[in-house]
Design an enzyme around this catalytic site. Structure first.
Site, PDB file in Angstrom:
ATOM      1  N   ASP A 254      31.300  41.472  48.720  1.00  0.00           N
ATOM      2  CA  ASP A 254      31.487  42.929  48.822  1.00  0.00           C
ATOM      3  C   ASP A 254      30.351  43.705  49.482  1.00  0.00           C
ATOM      4  OD1 ASP A 254      29.968  42.306  46.602  1.00  0.00           O
ATOM      5  OD2 ASP A 254      31.163  43.429  45.158  1.00  0.00           O
ATOM      6  N   GLU A 384      40.088  43.043  35.997  1.00  0.00           N
ATOM      7  CA  GLU A 384      39.158  42.386  36.921  1.00  0.00           C
ATOM      8  C   GLU A 384      39.912  41.724  38.084  1.00  0.00           C
ATOM      9  OE1 GLU A 384      36.082  42.792  36.894  1.00  0.00           O
ATOM     10  OE2 GLU A 384      35.045  41.132  37.839  1.00  0.00           O
TER      11      GLU A 384
END
Ligand code: DMJ
Length: 996
Positions: A254, A384
């Protein structure tokens, strides 16, 4: 976690931001400023003021001299970033309404003291503590790759990495005696996203080490990207190998993408850094891991280089991960091939829409953020992992530890669009958090979003990021929301900026055309500016609510099947959500977020058709007879009849039992083609190909799977005999690679031979493969006939025999009313050419070539078409019809003219068959246009029009063809299904991948 007051450090910049809140009833702004200043004072009491003397000793430790093994990445983003951001606020470099201390602008560890109302004098303590903490991380950078080890002990460094130069086995030093070896795997995000914090640290202190280390680590990750431009999620810091072959936007990768773009923003408008190390060593004998490496280049240090990396990273993500089926989202794919590996989205991936917004990719940001909004609406939090396939929490990973990414993106998109929709999303999030997570002494993460079980844990990023973005979303007038400067939020939500001297800012504003230090990169193929915000729809007030794909996201998440308890659009009867009647009758949530007022929903909204590409699965009968069992193909028929030829190519060895899944891809209503997405259940990436030998396709003919002869592209093959009889020095090998015509090759080959009179077939094939390999490197437009094995450079044996060298070239046919059909005789597919000896004329039927030059004026001799099977012409000088009209009339026979070959200057790449195989057109090479009927030199229409093909390669190819011993032509084939081409099946002919 980390045992160094992380929650306080991670929260300071949030307090500084809240300090600009309007006073209001609760006096929020002034109270937060006090909390900020008290927090700084408390921290300094515990850890000292970062100076070497007495004042550097805190109640808890001298700086961060704590025996604690921490994660390098987490410590940089939460600790160092938190301290630096708080310092910038305290020093007045970032804005707090009503707090305007005098600013200093020279790098250094001290600033003139600022007296606070709590009695504390701020003089740079946080900056010095940031330096102390960062220096404690330096040992982690002693790797060969430049990527840091994942963990470090704040007091002892990295004694626990067995292969590191700083390894120690010391009694009492934790982690060094016995036990399993410490893991050296890090993630791309962890290794590559340190640039913002370390650059600001270096620029503020003047200590160059950190910026260089962080940038080097970033490039070390980026330079390891796969051929298709993707980076993996896990990498070994010691040897630099990817661990696992996943490419994702979320967990593991990310913030790498985030730091590519944000480093560009942060650095833009600034000079290149001073790279001379001035060591402000405050607490110990710190070394500089930069000494292990060559210095970074100016470009690697520049703002532009990071923009370029971002552009390419995003382009690869868009090509290989972005999936617009049902509603746009990002898949997880194989790093090398781009094929699908798993079918879930993770909560961390929600940040990407915010990043896209900063990059100006606002449309993509809005659509991809919608999916997360729908998931949140369904679960009142974000699990998640969420399975796109099963439409539920993936693999039991149902926790939500108060993560910020979704609200962070919502904030950025709101800033770019000002669409009130995002405020209602924020309201939904706030209500849900307060309802589900608020506890007496903090906010708790959810262990399970499905049943609301709490985790009894508040991650520091809740106050550092989640709460901060929530606040900034609603405070339109906040100075950060109106700051005209290149500041960024780090991945931990800490605002950072490289301060500019006021004089510098004014001077630049005066300069009409300010030229930053490095302006080496600009590519208009990418987005380089942000679009204007979309117009707000007059009747709804929200362009997002009025989007015709809003329902698509809801449907992908199955929102339309979930009863809506707390909708404001429809009122329940008041008995609460457990009421059975309500359960049965409550409206479903086609609209979201649930906080959206009815007035925002367009009265006459329409929904676009959901994009579900047509798919076709073909299953071929299992017929053992069909297995190609010739020795040449045996090695290809592995498990399921598949074998990998290259990272982007899988060979299908047999049609027997084959199962192909194809997806219809529509660029426009005219441009539609199939793409094979799975072969025997094995997923193929977007740019991956299935290769099928023409022999296994046999005479397959079915409207769903049909082999079509390519009317445009052909393969020309020409034979040369190469004799070698002179010795050569190794140096000539290099030279040989740059020779481009046949004569010089022959001369060089003469030189290549060793002792005369040595024969023997092994020598022959050794040298012939060598020459072939040379040739393929020399002239990439020329494909070589299938050397079947690797060709190491042998000790240059002597070959008195001439051997056969067959060169393959891609050509295109002529078009227009003057174009004639190609000769019926063709070189059989997969023809095998022996290395030495005669080649049967059926394989290469034509032996006589007349080289006519440009042939634009006059008439060629009668003998040219009468006694030559090929007339060779150079492109240019006149049009193609004029060239043909210089050929005298002739009586067709096997010995007379069969084909005109025009040699153009088109370069190598254009002649790459793969380029043709992957496109419906003759991409790159223009077909010769014969826009008039063919005429003889006397102006009479030709009774037997002459076929024409054009090849690339310029002078070299012209020379080679004119010297060819024999020439032949093979047609190319491709696969069609229901009249549309299958883009990624390559039909090849030989028995090796080199023959493509
Ligand atoms: C934070 O520490 C940062 O946002 C990081 O980039 C990812 N993980 C958490 C939040 O989820």
């Amino acid at each position: 976690m980390g045992n160094y007051s992380l929650t306080l450090i991670d929260s300071l910049s949030t307090l500084a931001i809240l300090a600009s809140a309007p006073a209001g009833d609760e006096n929020a702004g002034p109270k937060s400023l006090h909390d900020f200043q008290d927090g700084v004072a408390a921290l300094v009491r515990q850890y000292g003021d970062g100076r070497p003397g007495r004042s550097g000793q805190g109640l808890r430790a001298r700086g961060f001299d704590v025996d604690s093994k921490v994660q390098v990445f987490e410590t940089v983003i939460r600790g160092v970033g938190g301290l630096l951001s708080a310092h910038l606020f305290a020093a007045g470099e970032l804005p707090i309404t009503g707090y305007n201390p005098p600013r200093t602008h020279e790098p250094g560890l001290e600033i003139p003291p600022i007296q606070w109302s709590n009695g504390f004098k701020y003089d740079g303590q946080l900056l010095r503590l940031a330096l102390d903490l960062s220096q404690r991380l330096l040992p982690a950078f002693y790797t060969k790759t430049g990527m840091p080890y994942p963990r470090v002990n704040l007091r002892h460094g990295i004694p626990f990495y067995a292969n590191s130069p700083l390894h120690e086995t010391a009694p009492g030093v934790p982690g060094t005696s016995g036990g399993p070896p410490e893991i050296t795997e890090t993630c791309s995000a962890g290794a590559g996203s340190l640039v913002l914090e370390f650059t600001v640290l270096s620029r503020l202190t003047g200590d160059a080490r950190f910026e260089q280390l962080a940038k080097r680590a970033f490039w070390a990750v980026w330079y390891r990207k796969s051929q298709i431009g993707l980076i993996g999620a896990g990498v070994d810091a010691e040897n630099g190998h990817w661990i696992g072959a996943f490419a994702v936007i979320g967990a593991g990768a990310d913030s790498f993408f985030e730091y590519a773009l944000k480093s560009h923003i942060l650095l833009s408008g600034h000079e290149l850094p001073n790279r001379t190390v001035v060591n402000f060593d405050t607490t110990g004998d710190w070394m500089d891991p930069n000494v292990l490496f060559n210095p970074l280049s100016d470009f690697e240090n520049s703002a532009d280089s990071f923009l370029e990396a971002w552009h390419h990273a995003h382009a690869a993500i868009k090509r290989h991960l972005y999936n617009d089926r049902e509603h746009p989202h990002y898949d997880n794919v194989n790093l090398y091939t781009g094929s699908l590996v798993s079918n879930w989205v993770d909560s961390l991936g929600a940040y990407y829409s915010g990043l896209l917004t900063l990059a100006g990719e606002v449309d993509e940001a809005i659509e991809t953020n919608l999916l997360y909004t729908a998931i949140w609406t369904r679960y009142s939090a974000l699990p998640e992992r969420w399975s796109l396939r099963d439409k539920t929490v993936e693999g039991g990973l149902g926790w939500w530890p108060l993560r910020p990414e979704f609200i962070e993106s919502t904030y950025h998109i709101y800033r770019a669009t000002r669409d009130p929709w995002y405020l209602y999303v924020g309201e939904m999030v706030q209500r849900d958090i307060n309802r589900r997570c608020r506890t007496q002494c903090g906010f708790s993460g959810l262990q399970n979003v499905l049943d609301g079980e709490k985790s009894d844990r508040m991650e520091s990023f809740f106050l550092g990021e989640t709460a901060k973005y929530m606040y900034l979303l609603f405070d339109d007038k906040h100075p950060l929301n109106n700051l005209d400067a290149a500041y960024v939020f780090t991945t931990e939500g800490h605002p950072l900026i490289i301060p500019k001297k006021p004089r510098e800012v004014k001077a630049r504003r005066r300069q009409a055309h300010f030229e930053p230090a490095q302006e080496e990169y600009y590519d208009d193929a990418f987005t380089n500016s942000c679009p204007a915000p979309p117009l707000v729809q007059p009747l709804t007030g929200s362009t997002t609510a009025a989007r015709d794909d809003i329902y698509h996201a809801a449907r992908l998440v199955d929102l339309h099947l979930i009863p809506s308890y707390h909708t404001t659009l429809y009122q329940l009867d008041g008995d609460g959500p457990s009421d059975e009647d309500d359960l049965a009758t409550s409206p479903k949530r086609s609209f979201f977020p649930w906080t959206l007022p009815e007035a925002m929903v367009p009265d006459d909204g329409t929904c676009a058709k959901i994009y579900q590409p047509a798919e076709l699965t073909l299953e071929f009968a299992s017929n053992t007879q069909q297995v190609v069992d010739g020795s040449a193909l045996n090695f290809l028929v592995g498990q399921q009849g598949l074998s990998r030829l290259d990272v982007d190519r899988i060979r299908v060895g047999t049609l027997s039992g084959l199962k192909l899944t194809m997806r219809l891809e529509e660029e426009s209503s005219e441009e539609r083609e199939w793409r094979v997405t799975k072969v025997n259940g094995v997923p193929l990436g977007r740019d991956e190909f299935a290769v099928m030998n023409r022999a296994i396709l046999g005479d397959v003919s079915d409207s769903r799977f049909n082999m079509i002869r390519d009317p445009v592209v052909v393969k020309l093959q020409h034979l040369h005999r190469v004799a070698v009889d002179e010795p050569v020095a190794d140096d000539d090998v290099e030279h040989l690679e740059y020779e481009t015509d046949m004569q010089s090759l022959q001369a060089a080959m003469k030189a290549l031979g060793a002792e005369k009179n040595q024969t023997g077939s092994s020598r022959v094939s050794e040298l012939s493969s060598l020459v072939k390999s040379f040739f393929s490197r020399m002239a990439s437009s020329l494909e070589l006939q299938a050397p079947s094995r690797a060709t190491p450079l042998p000790g240059m044996a002597a070959i008195p025999l001439p051997f056969n060298l067959v060169i393959n070239q891609t050509g295109v046919t002529a078009v227009g009313i003057g174009a004639a059909p190609l000769p019926a005789i063709e070189t059989p597919p997969g023809a095998h050419f022996p290395d030495v000896g005669a080649i049967h004329k059926k394989l290469l039927p034509w032996a006589t070539v007349y080289a006519a030059g440009q042939s634009c004026s006059g008439t060629l001799p009668e003998s040219a078409p009468r006694d030559h099977q090929i007339i060779l012409m150079r492109r240019g000088g006149c049009n193609f019809s004029d060239k043909l009209s210089t050929i005298p009339a002739y009586l067709p026979s096997a010995k007379s003219l069969q084909l005109v070959i025009v040699v153009s200057d088109d370069v190598d790449d254009d002649a790459d068959y793969l380029a043709y195989a992957t496109s419906q057109s003759s991409a790159g090479m223009v077909r010769p246009l014969l826009d008039e009927a063919q005429l003889t030199p006397a102006g009479i229409p030709r009774r037997h029009p002459i076929p024409m093909v054009m090849v690339g390669g310029g002078d070299a190819a012209y020379l080679q063809l004119s010297a060819a011993e024999r020439i032949g032509l093979t047609r190319r084939y491709y696969i069609e299904s229901q009249g549309m081409r299958v883009r990624n099946i390559i039909v090849d002919e030989g028995d090796s991948e080199r023959n493509l």
